[in-house]
Design a protein around this motif. Structure first.
Motif, mmCIF file in Angstrom:
data_model
loop_
_atom_site.group_PDB
_atom_site.id
_atom_site.type_symbol
_atom_site.label_atom_id
_atom_site.label_comp_id
_atom_site.label_asym_id
_atom_site.label_seq_id
_atom_site.Cartn_x
_atom_site.Cartn_y
_atom_site.Cartn_z
ATOM 1 N N ILE A 122 0.873 -1.098 0.139
ATOM 2 C CA ILE A 122 -0.060 0.024 -0.172
ATOM 3 C C ILE A 122 0.795 1.482 -0.116
ATOM 4 O O ILE A 122 1.898 1.357 0.626
ATOM 5 C CB ILE A 122 -0.851 -0.007 1.194
ATOM 6 C CG1 ILE A 122 -1.732 -1.129 1.331
ATOM 7 C CG2 ILE A 122 -1.727 1.214 1.065
ATOM 8 C CD1 ILE A 122 -2.811 -1.315 0.212
ATOM 9 N N ARG A 123 0.538 2.259 -0.934
ATOM 10 C CA ARG A 123 1.110 3.633 -0.937
ATOM 11 C C ARG A 123 0.007 4.797 -0.533
ATOM 12 O O ARG A 123 -1.202 4.508 -1.327
ATOM 13 C CB ARG A 123 1.956 3.854 -2.011
ATOM 14 C CG ARG A 123 3.200 3.123 -2.518
ATOM 15 C CD ARG A 123 3.809 3.750 -3.766
ATOM 16 N NE ARG A 123 2.974 3.703 -4.994
ATOM 17 C CZ ARG A 123 3.116 4.520 -5.907
ATOM 18 N NH1 ARG A 123 3.849 5.337 -5.862
ATOM 19 N NH2 ARG A 123 2.300 4.209 -7.087
ATOM 20 N N ARG A 124 0.471 5.638 0.070
ATOM 21 C CA ARG A 124 -0.320 6.842 0.352
ATOM 22 C C ARG A 124 0.246 7.952 -0.293
ATOM 23 O O ARG A 124 1.467 8.280 0.299
ATOM 24 C CB ARG A 124 -0.614 7.012 1.851
ATOM 25 C CG ARG A 124 -1.599 5.994 2.514
ATOM 26 C CD ARG A 124 -1.933 6.596 4.021
ATOM 27 N NE ARG A 124 -1.995 5.485 5.019
ATOM 28 C CZ ARG A 124 -1.835 5.687 6.195
ATOM 29 N NH1 ARG A 124 -1.627 6.773 6.591
ATOM 30 N NH2 ARG A 124 -2.194 4.767 7.019
ATOM 31 N N LEU A 125 -0.391 8.420 -1.162
ATOM 32 C CA LEU A 125 0.132 9.845 -1.577
ATOM 33 C C LEU A 125 -0.775 10.846 -1.475
ATOM 34 O O LEU A 125 -1.957 10.845 -1.393
ATOM 35 C CB LEU A 125 0.183 9.519 -3.246
ATOM 36 C CG LEU A 125 1.201 8.291 -3.594
ATOM 37 C CD1 LEU A 125 0.777 7.723 -5.010
ATOM 38 C CD2 LEU A 125 2.393 8.558 -3.261
ATOM 39 N N ASP A 126 -0.209 12.104 -1.816
ATOM 40 C CA ASP A 126 -1.256 13.472 -1.688
ATOM 41 C C ASP A 126 -0.773 14.120 -3.146
ATOM 42 O O ASP A 126 -0.315 13.539 -4.085
ATOM 43 C CB ASP A 126 -0.813 14.338 -0.572
ATOM 44 C CG ASP A 126 0.820 14.781 -0.466
ATOM 45 O OD1 ASP A 126 1.440 14.783 -1.730
ATOM 46 O OD2 ASP A 126 1.192 15.037 0.552
ATOM 47 N N GLY A 127 -1.402 15.254 -3.310
ATOM 48 C CA GLY A 127 -1.233 15.755 -4.509
ATOM 49 C C GLY A 127 0.036 16.454 -4.844
ATOM 50 O O GLY A 127 0.380 16.675 -6.173
ATOM 51 N N HIS A 128 0.954 16.588 -3.856
ATOM 52 C CA HIS A 128 2.167 16.787 -4.102
ATOM 53 C C HIS A 128 3.242 15.476 -4.557
ATOM 54 O O HIS A 128 4.202 15.694 -5.638
ATOM 55 C CB HIS A 128 3.273 17.223 -2.762
ATOM 56 C CG HIS A 128 2.433 18.262 -2.235
ATOM 57 N ND1 HIS A 128 2.814 19.639 -2.857
ATOM 58 C CD2 HIS A 128 1.665 18.761 -1.077
ATOM 59 C CE1 HIS A 128 2.010 20.725 -2.107
ATOM 60 N NE2 HIS A 128 1.434 19.996 -1.085
ATOM 61 N N THR A 129 2.897 14.296 -3.981
ATOM 62 C CA THR A 129 3.584 13.233 -4.534
ATOM 63 C C THR A 129 3.298 12.326 -5.280
ATOM 64 O O THR A 129 3.888 11.479 -6.025
ATOM 65 C CB THR A 129 3.793 12.398 -3.119
ATOM 66 O OG1 THR A 129 2.682 12.072 -2.590
ATOM 67 C CG2 THR A 129 4.674 13.055 -2.129
ATOM 68 N N ALA A 130 1.903 12.472 -5.672
ATOM 69 C CA ALA A 130 1.305 11.192 -6.788
ATOM 70 C C ALA A 130 1.742 11.906 -8.159
ATOM 71 O O ALA A 130 1.722 13.189 -8.546
ATOM 72 C CB ALA A 130 -0.170 11.595 -6.802
ATOM 73 N N SER A 131 2.197 10.983 -9.120
ATOM 74 C CA SER A 131 2.716 11.360 -10.189
ATOM 75 C C SER A 131 1.882 11.308 -11.444
ATOM 76 O O SER A 131 0.510 10.653 -11.226
ATOM 77 C CB SER A 131 4.084 10.462 -10.518
ATOM 78 O OG SER A 131 3.483 9.178 -10.731
ATOM 79 N N ALA A 132 2.104 11.627 -12.489
ATOM 80 C CA ALA A 132 1.092 11.481 -13.637
ATOM 81 C C ALA A 132 0.773 9.787 -13.910
ATOM 82 O O ALA A 132 -0.352 9.575 -14.296
ATOM 83 C CB ALA A 132 1.737 12.054 -15.025
ATOM 84 N N ASP A 133 1.720 9.106 -13.785
ATOM 85 C CA ASP A 133 1.738 7.759 -13.807
ATOM 86 C C ASP A 133 0.878 7.061 -12.827
ATOM 87 O O ASP A 133 -0.265 6.110 -13.179
ATOM 88 C CB ASP A 133 2.938 6.700 -13.822
ATOM 89 C CG ASP A 133 3.994 7.053 -15.007
ATOM 90 O OD1 ASP A 133 3.119 7.374 -16.066
ATOM 91 O OD2 ASP A 133 5.022 6.856 -15.062
ATOM 92 N N ASP A 134 0.860 7.688 -11.494
ATOM 93 C CA ASP A 134 -0.201 7.188 -10.519
ATOM 94 C C ASP A 134 -1.668 7.579 -10.727
ATOM 95 O O ASP A 134 -2.605 6.731 -10.695
ATOM 96 C CB ASP A 134 0.363 7.994 -9.055
ATOM 97 C CG ASP A 134 1.467 7.410 -8.716
ATOM 98 O OD1 ASP A 134 1.872 6.153 -9.064
ATOM 99 O OD2 ASP A 134 2.221 8.292 -8.228
ATOM 100 N N TRP A 135 -1.745 8.826 -11.256
ATOM 101 C CA TRP A 135 -3.233 9.347 -11.643
ATOM 102 C C TRP A 135 -3.643 8.437 -12.895
ATOM 103 O O TRP A 135 -4.781 8.191 -13.132
ATOM 104 C CB TRP A 135 -3.046 10.708 -12.096
ATOM 105 C CG TRP A 135 -3.170 11.630 -10.742
ATOM 106 C CD1 TRP A 135 -1.843 12.450 -10.451
ATOM 107 C CD2 TRP A 135 -3.780 11.588 -9.858
ATOM 108 N NE1 TRP A 135 -2.215 12.887 -9.300
ATOM 109 C CE2 TRP A 135 -3.357 12.243 -8.674
ATOM 110 C CE3 TRP A 135 -5.086 10.797 -9.421
ATOM 111 C CZ2 TRP A 135 -3.959 12.531 -7.581
ATOM 112 C CZ3 TRP A 135 -5.891 11.202 -8.217
ATOM 113 C CH2 TRP A 135 -5.364 12.003 -7.300
#
Length: 377
Positions: A207-220
């Motif tokens: 599990i990874r938790r991300l926010d708007g700073h750390t989420a990449s285009a690939d994550d989205w």
């Protein structure tokens, strides 16, 4: 003094609009509503046409209401299809109608924006302006969906029909960690949650938790594909798209929580949540295929951990789901208000809602008896 109806958030000053929002409620942020318009999540093609009401005085916004002209009942989560059918059978137009709501978002919150919390005059002017808009636009009525309790009291004017429904929310009782929360549960429920979390770990899921700073285009990209897959399989057309998610993450990075689950370095599930000063809102989920208990881990347990870590008071994971009770969520009443303009069905609708209210209360009483918490809690 000036009251205007705006068909685009671009016409409304960002800072003045956001200054009216209480507690950083995410779904009223100018960036959120503008992104809905910019990336075609709302508009005539889906039957959600912006008609935002803004009251200004001396060139300063004093109050506002998010409004949409609706040509269907899609994405409201307060179901009035039976009302629309009754209108149609008797040759009366139900659409268009006005909704005071956040599109595709059944999350209770602010529905009338005031420069001062106690500005009763601005509230009165906005409500009067909405009534005028209904009459002049030949709308069948105005529906305020999921208003916060404070806003419900302001908007609950004469002739309004009040409806209730039930969601399941988690409340932070000052827990210091997830184990502290588990310690308040009955032993059987505590054991079940531990087993579910263990199943996910044993399946090799990370599990990874991300926010708007750390989420990449690939994550989205990964999350959007999973979210849209769920809609293709269950619900039809998805309301949101990758461009919308990325824009909101860029504009509101600290209010975004993206939970991604991977196995063998391949993303297999994800959940998107938003937060304000007090509440975490679970909004979207997607999965490539079924993995035992993964939905509970990604959508519920990770959210509970986030609330404890951030000191948030409440976790609203979205509509429906009695299975949430066994996992620490409590039945919570939601509200809506409905004004019907010159309707021959007003009395019938009021009687329908009165019977519905009794049913909702019986349901809340029944599910409350299955609380997973120890009796002292």
């Amino acid at each position: 003094m000036n009251i205007e109806v705006h068909s685009s958030m671009d016409a409304i000053p960002v800072a003045e609009w956001n200054a009216l929002i209480s507690g950083n409620y995410p779904f009223l942020q100018h960036a959120f509503l503008r992104a809905l318009e910019k990336f075609s999540c709302v508009g005539a093609h889906v039957g959600w046409i912006p008609r935002h009401l803004v009251y200004s005085k001396n060139n300063q916004i004093m109050g506002a209401m998010p409004l949409y002209e609706k040509h269907n009942s899609w994405g409201e989560f307060v179901f009035d299809h039976a009302w629309a059918d009754a209108y149609q059978r008797y040759g009366v137009e139900y659409y268009p109608k006005l909704v005071n709501a956040i599109p595709f978002t059944p999350a209770s919150g602010q529905r009338i924006l005031l420069n001062s919390e106690n500005d009763k005059e601005t509230a009165r002017l906005l409500v009067a302006a909405v009534n005028t808009l209904v009459n002049e636009g030949n709308y069948s009525g105005i529906h305020s969906l999921f208003p916060a309790t404070k806003d419900f009291a302001i908007l609950n004017q004469q002739q309004a029909i009040s409806r209730n429904d039930c969601q399941f929310h988690w409340y932070n009782q000052g827990y210091t960690c997830f184990e502290d929360f588990l310690g308040r549960l009955k032993s059987k429920k505590r054991k079940n949650i531990k087993q579910e979390r263990r199943k996910v770990a044993d399946a090799g899921v990370k599990i990874r938790r991300l926010d708007g700073h750390t989420a990449s285009a690939d994550d989205w990209h990964d999350f959007t594909a999973l979210y849209q897959k769920i809609y293709d399989r269950k619900y039809g057309m998805p309301a949101f798209n990758q461009a919308f998610f990325m824009e909101v993450a860029r504009a509101m990075p600290d209010q975004i929580q993206l939970v991604l689950a991977a196995r063998d370095r391949h993303c297999v599930a994800g959940a998107l949540m938003y937060c304000d000063d007090a509440t975490l809102y679970g909004r979207h989920w997607g999965a490539e295929h079924y993995i035992d208990s993964l939905h509970f881990e990604v959508c519920y347990y990770q959210g509970i951990e986030l609330c404890i870590e951030k000191g948030l008071q409440r976790f609203d994971p979205g509509a429906q789901g009695e299975h949430k009770i066994a996992r620490g969520f409590a039945p919570t009443r939601t509200q809506s208000l409905h004004w019907m303009a010159q309707s021959p069905f007003t009395r019938a609708i009021a009687q329908f809602v009165e019977r519905e209210q009794s049913g909702v209360q019986r349901y809340i009483d029944a599910v409350s008896a299955h609380s997973p918490y120890n009796r002292d809690d």
